[in-house]
Motif scaffolding. Sequence first.
Motif, PDB file in Angstrom:
ATOM      1  N   LEU A   1     -87.230 -66.924 -14.364  1.00  0.00           N
ATOM      2  CA  LEU A   1     -87.434 -66.034 -15.588  1.00  0.00           C
ATOM      3  C   LEU A   1     -86.930 -67.027 -16.958  1.00  0.00           C
ATOM      4  N   GLY A   2     -86.194 -68.053 -16.391  1.00  0.00           N
ATOM      5  CA  GLY A   2     -85.621 -69.001 -17.103  1.00  0.00           C
ATOM      6  C   GLY A   2     -84.093 -68.844 -17.675  1.00  0.00           C
ATOM      7  N   VAL A   3     -83.731 -68.040 -16.754  1.00  0.00           N
ATOM      8  CA  VAL A   3     -82.254 -67.486 -16.970  1.00  0.00           C
ATOM      9  C   VAL A   3     -81.305 -68.795 -16.500  1.00  0.00           C
ATOM     10  N   GLN A   4     -80.597 -69.338 -17.369  1.00  0.00           N
ATOM     11  CA  GLN A   4     -79.544 -70.306 -16.853  1.00  0.00           C
ATOM     12  C   GLN A   4     -78.435 -70.119 -16.293  1.00  0.00           C
ATOM     13  N   CYS A   5     -78.319 -70.934 -15.330  1.00  0.00           N
ATOM     14  CA  CYS A   5     -77.004 -70.751 -14.157  1.00  0.00           C
ATOM     15  C   CYS A   5     -75.839 -70.411 -14.912  1.00  0.00           C
ATOM     16  N   LEU A   6     -75.490 -70.965 -15.999  1.00  0.00           N
ATOM     17  CA  LEU A   6     -74.185 -70.714 -16.716  1.00  0.00           C
ATOM     18  C   LEU A   6     -74.109 -69.383 -17.361  1.00  0.00           C
ATOM     19  N   TYR A   7     -75.430 -68.679 -17.704  1.00  0.00           N
ATOM     20  CA  TYR A   7     -75.364 -67.482 -18.107  1.00  0.00           C
ATOM     21  C   TYR A   7     -74.687 -66.391 -17.515  1.00  0.00           C
ATOM     22  N   CYS A   8     -75.023 -66.674 -16.007  1.00  0.00           N
ATOM     23  CA  CYS A   8     -74.284 -65.670 -14.945  1.00  0.00           C
ATOM     24  C   CYS A   8     -72.804 -66.242 -14.378  1.00  0.00           C
TER      25      CYS A   8
ATOM     26  N   LEU B   1     -68.623 -64.622 -10.881  1.00  0.00           N
ATOM     27  CA  LEU B   1     -69.948 -63.828 -10.785  1.00  0.00           C
ATOM     28  C   LEU B   1     -69.824 -62.736 -11.507  1.00  0.00           C
ATOM     29  N   PRO B   2     -71.181 -62.432 -11.921  1.00  0.00           N
ATOM     30  CA  PRO B   2     -71.621 -61.643 -12.761  1.00  0.00           C
ATOM     31  C   PRO B   2     -71.258 -60.112 -12.394  1.00  0.00           C
ATOM     32  N   THR B   3     -70.777 -59.489 -13.575  1.00  0.00           N
ATOM     33  CA  THR B   3     -70.535 -57.893 -13.222  1.00  0.00           C
ATOM     34  C   THR B   3     -71.628 -57.092 -13.303  1.00  0.00           C
ATOM     35  N   SER B   4     -71.853 -55.810 -13.096  1.00  0.00           N
ATOM     36  CA  SER B   4     -72.934 -55.061 -13.287  1.00  0.00           C
ATOM     37  C   SER B   4     -73.382 -54.982 -14.838  1.00  0.00           C
ATOM     38  N   GLY B   5     -72.547 -55.026 -15.667  1.00  0.00           N
ATOM     39  CA  GLY B   5     -72.538 -54.953 -16.960  1.00  0.00           C
ATOM     40  C   GLY B   5     -73.565 -56.106 -17.477  1.00  0.00           C
ATOM     41  N   LYS B   6     -73.125 -57.332 -16.992  1.00  0.00           N
ATOM     42  CA  LYS B   6     -74.142 -58.433 -17.421  1.00  0.00           C
ATOM     43  C   LYS B   6     -75.564 -58.070 -16.818  1.00  0.00           C
ATOM     44  N   CYS B   7     -75.593 -57.672 -15.784  1.00  0.00           N
ATOM     45  CA  CYS B   7     -76.924 -57.243 -15.084  1.00  0.00           C
ATOM     46  C   CYS B   7     -77.705 -56.120 -15.965  1.00  0.00           C
ATOM     47  N   TRP B   8     -76.749 -55.134 -16.452  1.00  0.00           N
ATOM     48  CA  TRP B   8     -77.281 -54.023 -17.161  1.00  0.00           C
ATOM     49  C   TRP B   8     -77.975 -54.289 -18.457  1.00  0.00           C
ATOM     50  N   GLY B   9     -77.341 -55.601 -19.204  1.00  0.00           N
ATOM     51  CA  GLY B   9     -77.704 -56.097 -20.397  1.00  0.00           C
ATOM     52  C   GLY B   9     -79.217 -56.124 -20.170  1.00  0.00           C
ATOM     53  N   CYS B  10     -79.820 -56.456 -19.178  1.00  0.00           N
ATOM     54  CA  CYS B  10     -81.299 -56.609 -19.156  1.00  0.00           C
ATOM     55  C   CYS B  10     -82.090 -55.525 -18.567  1.00  0.00           C
ATOM     56  N   HIS B  11     -81.297 -55.314 -17.413  1.00  0.00           N
ATOM     57  CA  HIS B  11     -81.984 -53.852 -16.613  1.00  0.00           C
ATOM     58  C   HIS B  11     -81.738 -52.545 -17.229  1.00  0.00           C
ATOM     59  N   GLN B  12     -81.031 -52.275 -18.075  1.00  0.00           N
ATOM     60  CA  GLN B  12     -81.182 -51.010 -18.925  1.00  0.00           C
ATOM     61  C   GLN B  12     -82.454 -50.904 -19.579  1.00  0.00           C
ATOM     62  N   GLN B  13     -83.349 -51.811 -19.850  1.00  0.00           N
ATOM     63  CA  GLN B  13     -84.547 -51.684 -20.338  1.00  0.00           C
ATOM     64  C   GLN B  13     -85.604 -51.753 -19.432  1.00  0.00           C
ATOM     65  N   MET B  14     -85.285 -51.874 -18.367  1.00  0.00           N
ATOM     66  CA  MET B  14     -86.275 -51.911 -17.343  1.00  0.00           C
ATOM     67  C   MET B  14     -86.425 -50.593 -16.508  1.00  0.00           C
ATOM     68  N   ALA B  15     -87.474 -50.311 -15.627  1.00  0.00           N
ATOM     69  CA  ALA B  15     -87.862 -49.245 -14.837  1.00  0.00           C
ATOM     70  C   ALA B  15     -86.701 -48.980 -13.667  1.00  0.00           C
TER      71      ALA B  15
END
Length: 191
Positions: free
Chosen positions: A63-70, A82-96
């Motif tokens: 999707l183009g997400v950089q290694c250093l973003y996570c 390693l990313p926390t669930s908060g970092k994942c949720w930044g994108c996934h809260q807008q998804m089904a």
Amino acid sequence: MLERIKKLNLLEKARELVRKPVFLIGTGLLFLLLFSAAGYGVWTTQQPPPQPIQFNHSVHVGLGVQCLYCHPGAWRQASAGLPTSGKCWGCHQQMANTKPEQQKLVEYVNSSEPIPWVPVFIQPDFVYFNHRPHIAGGVNCETCHGEISRLTVAEPIAGQNMGWCLDCHRTTAGDDEEKLIRLTDCSTCHR
Ligand code: HEC
Ligand code: HEC
Ligand code: HEC
Ligand code: HEC
Ligand code: HEC
């Protein structure tokens, strides 16, 4: 004298034992067992450990997400993080989040429990490793971690021992005597 005879007797007994087929088969089996155990050890250490969520690197990097973003620690400190669930949720809260693995993420977010990611690349405690000088020195993530962007979860790579570190440090130093001393000094990696 008596001692000597006892010793000789023992020696003779040992020799007889070695000649016995049962003994030979026994030692043969023992060797086989040891070797297959060592083989199994190598095999298991190259398997990815089970993770709480089958996080898919290839989908996200695709999707183009950089290694250093996570893993933002890699360029500023020792550990990449390693990313926390908060970092994942930044994108996934807008998804089904209908997929089963995404459902697991939703459960971690709702329960506020941290995601217990299992370490894959790990050096013993007596080794000092720091990401920062490596990223600053222009070494790519892939050089040490393999083609993570093609994988689902990260997979361990065998043979990342002291010789592996030293080989690259010697190549890095080249003809620079001062650098060679600094990068191969025991206290650089063992403090
Ligand atoms: C930059 C935004 C972004 C971040 C950050 C992100 N995701 Fe995703 N994720 C996506 C998108 C977009 C998809 C693809 C759409 C889909 O599958 O529904 C996806 C797909 C997934 C999938 C399904 C993959 C598959 O096999 O099809 C899972 C599981 C997932 N993400 C978990 C996570 C977890 C866990 C984290 C945090 C470690 C995370 N995501 C962080 C955007 C993101
Ligand atoms: C010179 C080799 C090397 C390079 C380059 C490298 N790593 Fe690492 N990485 C390691 C080693 C060695 C460990 C284990 C460290 C330990 O256990 O102390 C590790 C551990 C990790 C970990 C898990 C532990 C932690 O530090 O949080 C992550 C995540 C990670 N690396 C991501 C990255 C990313 C992303 C990059 C690129 C930006 C990168 N690494 C570049 C060698 C490297
Ligand atoms: C959207 C977030 C995300 C992105 C982007 C991402 N990672 Fe990861 N990475 C994770 C998660 C979550 C884990 C923990 C699960 C696992 O081990 O696969 C992980 C684990 C790792 C590990 C193993 C860490 C350990 O415990 O030893 C390495 C190495 C790593 N990533 C490198 C990379 C590299 C290199 C890239 C870029 C090509 C990258 N990652 C991109 C989220 C991400
Ligand atoms: C692929 C090449 C490569 C590998 C593999 C590698 N390194 Fe390095 N390392 C470098 C480079 C490049 C630098 C930066 C050199 C400089 O300062 O110019 C460096 C610097 C360092 C430094 C900082 C040295 C200082 O200046 O104080 C430490 C500590 C270190 N490495 C530890 C390790 C350990 C431990 C391992 C193995 C687990 C390892 N490295 C594996 C290339 C590598
Ligand atoms: C560039 C980094 C680096 C340097 C320099 C380095 N080591 Fe190591 N050393 C490691 C790593 C990584 C390990 C753990 C992996 C392994 O056992 O090979 C290790 C392991 C060891 C061990 C344990 C071996 C074992 O079998 O468990 C000893 C002892 C050791 N080092 C001594 C030294 C001495 C003495 C020096 C200086 C002459 C030195 N090291 C320099 C990285 C380094």
